[in-house]
Design a protein around this motif. Structure first.
Motif, PDB file in Angstrom:
ATOM      1  N   LEU A  11     100.581 -23.670  19.082  1.00 63.33           N
ATOM      2  CA  LEU A  11      99.645 -22.749  19.724  1.00 63.33           C
ATOM      3  C   LEU A  11      98.318 -23.462  19.882  1.00 63.33           C
ATOM      4  CD1 LEU A  11     100.897 -19.886  17.504  1.00 63.33           C
ATOM      5  CD2 LEU A  11     101.078 -19.907  19.997  1.00 63.33           C
ATOM      6  N   PRO A  12      97.537 -23.093  20.890  1.00 65.62           N
ATOM      7  CA  PRO A  12      96.292 -23.810  21.153  1.00 65.62           C
ATOM      8  C   PRO A  12      95.329 -23.764  19.961  1.00 65.62           C
ATOM      9  CG  PRO A  12      96.461 -21.803  22.497  1.00 65.62           C
ATOM     10  CD  PRO A  12      97.788 -22.024  21.870  1.00 65.62           C
ATOM     11  N   TYR A  13      95.385 -22.699  19.213  1.00 64.11           N
ATOM     12  CA  TYR A  13      94.575 -22.582  17.995  1.00 64.11           C
ATOM     13  C   TYR A  13      95.246 -21.495  17.174  1.00 64.11           C
ATOM     14  CZ  TYR A  13      92.916 -18.860  20.972  1.00 64.11           C
ATOM     15  OH  TYR A  13      92.873 -17.789  21.820  1.00 64.11           O
ATOM     16  N   PRO A  14      94.967 -21.407  15.865  1.00 58.10           N
ATOM     17  CA  PRO A  14      95.642 -20.401  15.037  1.00 58.10           C
ATOM     18  C   PRO A  14      95.328 -19.004  15.559  1.00 58.10           C
ATOM     19  CG  PRO A  14      94.430 -21.953  13.673  1.00 58.10           C
ATOM     20  CD  PRO A  14      94.027 -22.219  15.082  1.00 58.10           C
ATOM     21  N   THR A  15      96.337 -18.212  15.801  1.00 58.34           N
ATOM     22  CA  THR A  15      96.115 -16.914  16.439  1.00 58.34           C
ATOM     23  C   THR A  15      97.123 -15.875  15.976  1.00 58.34           C
ATOM     24  OG1 THR A  15      95.911 -15.773  18.559  1.00 58.34           O
ATOM     25  CG2 THR A  15      97.580 -17.496  18.409  1.00 58.34           C
ATOM     26  N   SER A  16      96.764 -14.610  16.176  1.00 57.81           N
ATOM     27  CA  SER A  16      97.713 -13.523  15.954  1.00 57.81           C
ATOM     28  C   SER A  16      97.746 -12.631  17.197  1.00 57.81           C
ATOM     29  CB  SER A  16      97.308 -12.709  14.720  1.00 57.81           C
ATOM     30  OG  SER A  16      96.048 -12.098  14.954  1.00 57.81           O
ATOM     31  N   ASP A  17      97.273 -13.189  18.322  1.00 60.81           N
ATOM     32  CA  ASP A  17      97.222 -12.452  19.578  1.00 60.81           C
ATOM     33  C   ASP A  17      98.622 -12.409  20.197  1.00 60.81           C
ATOM     34  OD1 ASP A  17      96.948 -11.681  22.264  1.00 60.81           O
ATOM     35  OD2 ASP A  17      94.882 -12.410  22.339  1.00 60.81           O
ATOM     36  N   ARG A  67     102.806 -15.758   2.358  1.00 60.37           N
ATOM     37  CA  ARG A  67     104.031 -16.022   3.092  1.00 60.37           C
ATOM     38  C   ARG A  67     103.941 -17.353   3.784  1.00 60.37           C
ATOM     39  NH1 ARG A  67     106.061 -10.514   5.518  1.00 60.37           N
ATOM     40  NH2 ARG A  67     107.657 -11.938   6.197  1.00 60.37           N
ATOM     41  N   HIS A  68     105.106 -17.997   3.909  1.00 65.10           N
ATOM     42  CA  HIS A  68     105.123 -19.276   4.597  1.00 65.10           C
ATOM     43  C   HIS A  68     105.564 -19.124   6.035  1.00 65.10           C
ATOM     44  CE1 HIS A  68     104.139 -21.270   0.957  1.00 65.10           C
ATOM     45  NE2 HIS A  68     105.141 -20.663   0.351  1.00 65.10           N
ATOM     46  N   GLN A  69     106.336 -18.081   6.310  1.00 65.97           N
ATOM     47  CA  GLN A  69     106.780 -17.871   7.676  1.00 65.97           C
ATOM     48  C   GLN A  69     107.146 -16.414   7.899  1.00 65.97           C
ATOM     49  OE1 GLN A  69     110.059 -20.634   7.824  1.00 65.97           O
ATOM     50  NE2 GLN A  69     111.490 -19.049   7.243  1.00 65.97           N
ATOM     51  N   ILE A  70     107.181 -16.033   9.154  1.00 63.57           N
ATOM     52  CA  ILE A  70     107.618 -14.690   9.531  1.00 63.57           C
ATOM     53  C   ILE A  70     108.737 -14.853  10.555  1.00 63.57           C
ATOM     54  CG2 ILE A  70     106.964 -12.614  10.812  1.00 63.57           C
ATOM     55  CD1 ILE A  70     104.191 -12.872   9.530  1.00 63.57           C
ATOM     56  N   ILE A  71     109.875 -14.270  10.266  1.00 62.96           N
ATOM     57  CA  ILE A  71     111.015 -14.376  11.185  1.00 62.96           C
ATOM     58  C   ILE A  71     111.354 -12.996  11.728  1.00 62.96           C
ATOM     59  CG2 ILE A  71     113.433 -15.070  11.449  1.00 62.96           C
ATOM     60  CD1 ILE A  71     113.189 -16.815   9.102  1.00 62.96           C
ATOM     61  N   VAL A  72     111.564 -12.904  13.017  1.00 63.28           N
ATOM     62  CA  VAL A  72     112.149 -11.689  13.595  1.00 63.28           C
ATOM     63  C   VAL A  72     113.281 -12.129  14.510  1.00 63.28           C
ATOM     64  CG1 VAL A  72     111.805  -9.674  15.040  1.00 63.28           C
ATOM     65  CG2 VAL A  72     109.988 -10.400  13.509  1.00 63.28           C
ATOM     66  N   ILE A 104     110.158 -17.492  15.019  1.00 64.22           N
ATOM     67  CA  ILE A 104     109.637 -17.755  13.680  1.00 64.22           C
ATOM     68  C   ILE A 104     108.180 -18.187  13.832  1.00 64.22           C
ATOM     69  CG2 ILE A 104     109.956 -19.080  11.555  1.00 64.22           C
ATOM     70  CD1 ILE A 104     112.784 -19.722  12.487  1.00 64.22           C
ATOM     71  N   LEU A 105     107.301 -17.548  13.083  1.00 67.19           N
ATOM     72  CA  LEU A 105     105.900 -17.968  13.077  1.00 67.19           C
ATOM     73  C   LEU A 105     105.675 -18.846  11.852  1.00 67.19           C
ATOM     74  CD1 LEU A 105     104.152 -14.611  14.044  1.00 67.19           C
ATOM     75  CD2 LEU A 105     104.960 -16.450  15.523  1.00 67.19           C
ATOM     76  N   LEU A 106     105.083 -20.016  12.091  1.00 68.20           N
ATOM     77  CA  LEU A 106     104.907 -20.993  11.016  1.00 68.20           C
ATOM     78  C   LEU A 106     103.445 -21.392  10.879  1.00 68.20           C
ATOM     79  CD1 LEU A 106     107.876 -23.212  12.111  1.00 68.20           C
ATOM     80  CD2 LEU A 106     107.788 -21.946   9.962  1.00 68.20           C
ATOM     81  N   GLU A 107     103.172 -22.163   9.836  1.00 69.57           N
ATOM     82  CA  GLU A 107     101.803 -22.638   9.584  1.00 69.57           C
ATOM     83  C   GLU A 107     100.849 -21.447   9.538  1.00 69.57           C
ATOM     84  OE1 GLU A 107     100.674 -26.091   9.554  1.00 69.57           O
ATOM     85  OE2 GLU A 107     102.789 -26.631   9.372  1.00 69.57           O
ATOM     86  N   LEU A 108     101.173 -20.495   8.694  1.00 67.94           N
ATOM     87  CA  LEU A 108     100.352 -19.292   8.597  1.00 67.94           C
ATOM     88  C   LEU A 108      99.138 -19.559   7.726  1.00 67.94           C
ATOM     89  CD1 LEU A 108     103.177 -16.650   8.059  1.00 67.94           C
ATOM     90  CD2 LEU A 108     102.441 -17.807  10.136  1.00 67.94           C
ATOM     91  N   ARG A 109      98.043 -18.957   8.097  1.00 67.99           N
ATOM     92  CA  ARG A 109      96.828 -19.127   7.305  1.00 67.99           C
ATOM     93  C   ARG A 109      95.884 -17.964   7.545  1.00 67.99           C
ATOM     94  NH1 ARG A 109      95.848 -24.729   9.971  1.00 67.99           N
ATOM     95  NH2 ARG A 109      97.992 -24.709   9.286  1.00 67.99           N
ATOM     96  N   ALA A 145      98.825 -17.698  12.984  1.00 69.07           N
ATOM     97  CA  ALA A 145      99.863 -18.738  12.971  1.00 69.07           C
ATOM     98  C   ALA A 145      99.446 -19.879  13.880  1.00 69.07           C
ATOM     99  CB  ALA A 145     101.187 -18.170  13.443  1.00 69.07           C
ATOM    100  N   LEU A 146      99.946 -21.052  13.570  1.00 70.71           N
ATOM    101  CA  LEU A 146      99.602 -22.221  14.386  1.00 70.71           C
ATOM    102  C   LEU A 146     100.801 -22.720  15.191  1.00 70.71           C
ATOM    103  CD1 LEU A 146      97.348 -24.073  15.145  1.00 70.71           C
ATOM    104  CD2 LEU A 146      97.823 -25.470  13.148  1.00 70.71           C
TER     105      LEU A 146
END
Lengths: 419, 160
Positions: free
Chosen positions: A303-309, A240-245, A337-342, A281-282
């Motif tokens: 975000l300060p670093y890639p996170t899912s917190d 996925r490239h992004q997550i939208i809610v 929207i969460l972007l730059e997912l990895r 996400a970043l």
């Protein structure tokens, strides 16, 4: 060979499964906030209620004809969709879930596809109670066309195979070019101006000529109609490239407090999805909308670093919201929207220790996992951030579902009663 | 920093208690000045459990009750129609739609707009919905087409 299995009037069928008393009655389902019509059963279609029509415009007609009206019950539709897809996956070597009510099956190696399609139809109907149509063809585009025609021609009994050249030609002649999968209204008008009116006309056009005039997408459609598979199997890729809610509010919101609750709640949901996919996400984007497009606001917060917190993401969301918010505006929708997912990787330590949550290391991860587990077993919303507000305060922004049926299949308290 | 390791081979109750304390000490007291824990788990070093090789999963209720997850639905009994079969009002009824109903099976039927919990009579060209409570009379089905078999009852759940 591909089959497209498509649930008939899916949302209405879900509602009717638990309401045998509605047999023969027109049924419609409304979109979020009871805005417009998103599903109609055969009886409602026969009344001339148009798809997508705003509810207030058909309200009078619906009253006169004793139409059963439902708000969308996505808990119910999601559960029945999962059941349908699980039955389908037991009947074909490969299934691609295309949407909540459609799936492509690969049927290579079946000697009698028509027979198998009948079996699929009967099995889904019996096991889940949901009626489906099955269209079969050499490509996904042909399978989709076959299912479109199967639904509209009662003589097919819901199953249509586009096998021989003659069968394909005959079927495509009955289909307007605008009804082909992937041909939008604009292209359809353009094609008709060029003398291409039916699907058969498009099949006979020279693909390279179509490609020069309309681009590669329609060129592919043209080839697919002629039986040459050229659509990649990318629809369902988990990359996925992004997550939208996002959700519309049940009523207009001007106060910052409910706005903040809504944005944090959407963020929590997005973070949950992110963790489900095992990603981080970043960048987080927040948007809020009023009725006036010139007042729509959107902002990105790194975000300060890639996170899912959830806690870090929520903090970023609130930062973004504070930037966008104007006290004199009436908001009707908010989203994140969460972007730059990895995939999570090694993280560089934060030199200044600005982010206290971060230093918890894998404790944060364990906390989130525990939260997800609790919310999964005991029901969504059991454990939330305090900033998501309470059940009561969320009434200030939660979407309206005045006519929602019970969550028959997902809550003990909502089980269908039998006498 | 106080760490005392329990003797590994003694098993008297006293020693168990002592071992427990040591484990707690390990967890709470071994900290570097920066706040990072040196150990986060106690390190047991005794006899391995003789049950280790015989561990099984707990009996799974879901697996016992639900043979076809895609086709199984839970409904709530709201009548005593099958009282004689042990199904009481308030029970959760497990219904499997993938099974074919036969003569003499317990079913959920959709009939005249209602969902009914009954025993199916289907023999010698005669169809009826039977009850096992004297207060309910049998429902004769003149045309089989007017009856929709919603599913076959495969179990009940009752929380006391």
């Amino acid at each position: 060979m591909y089959a497209l299995v498509d649930c008939n009037s899916f949302y209405c069928s879900c509602e009717q499964l638990f309401r045998p008393d509605l047999k023969g009655r027109p049924v419609i389902v409304l979109s979020n906030n009871d805005g417009c019509i998103i599903s109609r059963n055969t009886e409602a279609k026969a009344l001339g209620i148009p798809m997508g029509a705003p509810w207030f415009r058909v309200q009078e007609l619906a009253g006169r004809h004793n139409v059963a009206v439902f708000s969308s019950n996505y808990e119910l539709y999601g559960d029945l969709s999962r059941r349908v897809m699980s039955v389908l996956s037991s009947l074909a070597p490969e299934t691609e879930i295309y949407s909540i009510d459609e799936a492509f099956l690969e049927l290579d190696g079946f000697r009698d596809p028509w027979n198998h399609a009948k079996r699929i139809r009967n099995r889904v109907r019996q096991w889940t109670g949901i009626p489906v149509s099955v269209g079969i063809g050499a490509t996904r585009t042909l399978a989709k066309a076959a299912s479109f025609l199967a639904k509209r021609d009662p003589g097919t009994e819901g199953v249509l195979v586009l096998g021989s050249r003659e069968a394909i030609s005959r079927a495509l002649q009955q289909m307007e070019v605008g009804n082909i999968w992937g041909v939008g209204r604009r292209w359809a008008a353009h094609l008709q101006a060029l003398g291409i009116h039916t699907a058969e006309d498009l099949r006979r056009a020279t693909p390279s000529w179509i490609g020069r005039r309309f681009g590669v997408i329609l060129e592919r459609t043209c080839r697919e109609l002629d039986g040459v598979p050229c659509l990649p199997r990318a629809l369902h890729s988990s990359n996925r490239h992004q997550i939208i809610v996002s959700r519309s509010f049940g009523k207009r919101v001007t106060d910052p407090a409910p706005l903040r609750e809504a944005v944090v709640t959407h963020t929590a949901r997005a973070a949950e999805k992110l963790r489900q996919e095992g990603l981080v996400a970043l960048v987080l984007q927040v948007f809020i909308q009023t009725g006036d497009p010139s007042q729509h606001g959107v902002t990105a917060v790194p975000l300060p670093y890639p996170t899912s917190d959830t806690r870090l993401l929520a903090r970023a969301a609130v930062t973004g919201l504070d930037r966008l918010y104007h006290p004199e505006r009436c908001y009707r929708k908010a989203g994140v929207i969460l972007l730059e997912l990895r995939a999570p990787g090694p993280v560089q330590g934060d030199l200044l220790e600005e982010n206290a949550i971060r230093t918890d290391g894998d404790r944060a991860e364990r906390l989130m996992a525990a939260m997800d587990r609790i919310n999964h077993t005991l029901g969504r919303g059991t454990v939330t951030l305090a900033s998501q507000g309470t059940l009561q305060s969320s009434q200030n922004w939660k979407m309206r579902r005045d006519r929602c049926s019970p969550h028959f299949t997902t809550r003990w308290s909502d089980l269908r009663e039998v006498r | 920093m106080k760490i005392r390791h329990p003797p590994a081979t003694t098993t008297s109750p006293e020693h168990y208690r002592f071992w427990g304390e040591a484990a707690i000490q390990l967890e709470t007291s071994v900290q570097l000045p920066g706040g990072l824990p040196l150990y986060s788990h106690p390190v047991p070093a005794g006899f391995p459990s003789p049950a280790d090789d015989h561990i099984e999963d707990h009996p799974d209720l879901e697996r016992l009750l639900v043979r076809h997850p895609a086709a199984t639905f839970f409904l709530r009994a709201r009548s005593e129609a099958l009282h004689g079969d042990g199904i009481l009002s308030g029970d959760i009824v497990v219904v499997d739609r993938s099974l074919k109903a036969r003569h003499d099976t317990l079913i959920v039927a959709a009939f005249q707009g209602e969902m009914l919990l009954r025993r199916l009579y289907w023999k010698d060209g005669h169809t009826a919905l039977l009850s096992s409570h004297p207060g309910f009379s049998a429902i004769q089905i003149p045309r089989i087409a007017s009856l929709e078999i919603w599913g076959v009852v495969t179990g009940i759940l009752r929380v006391l």
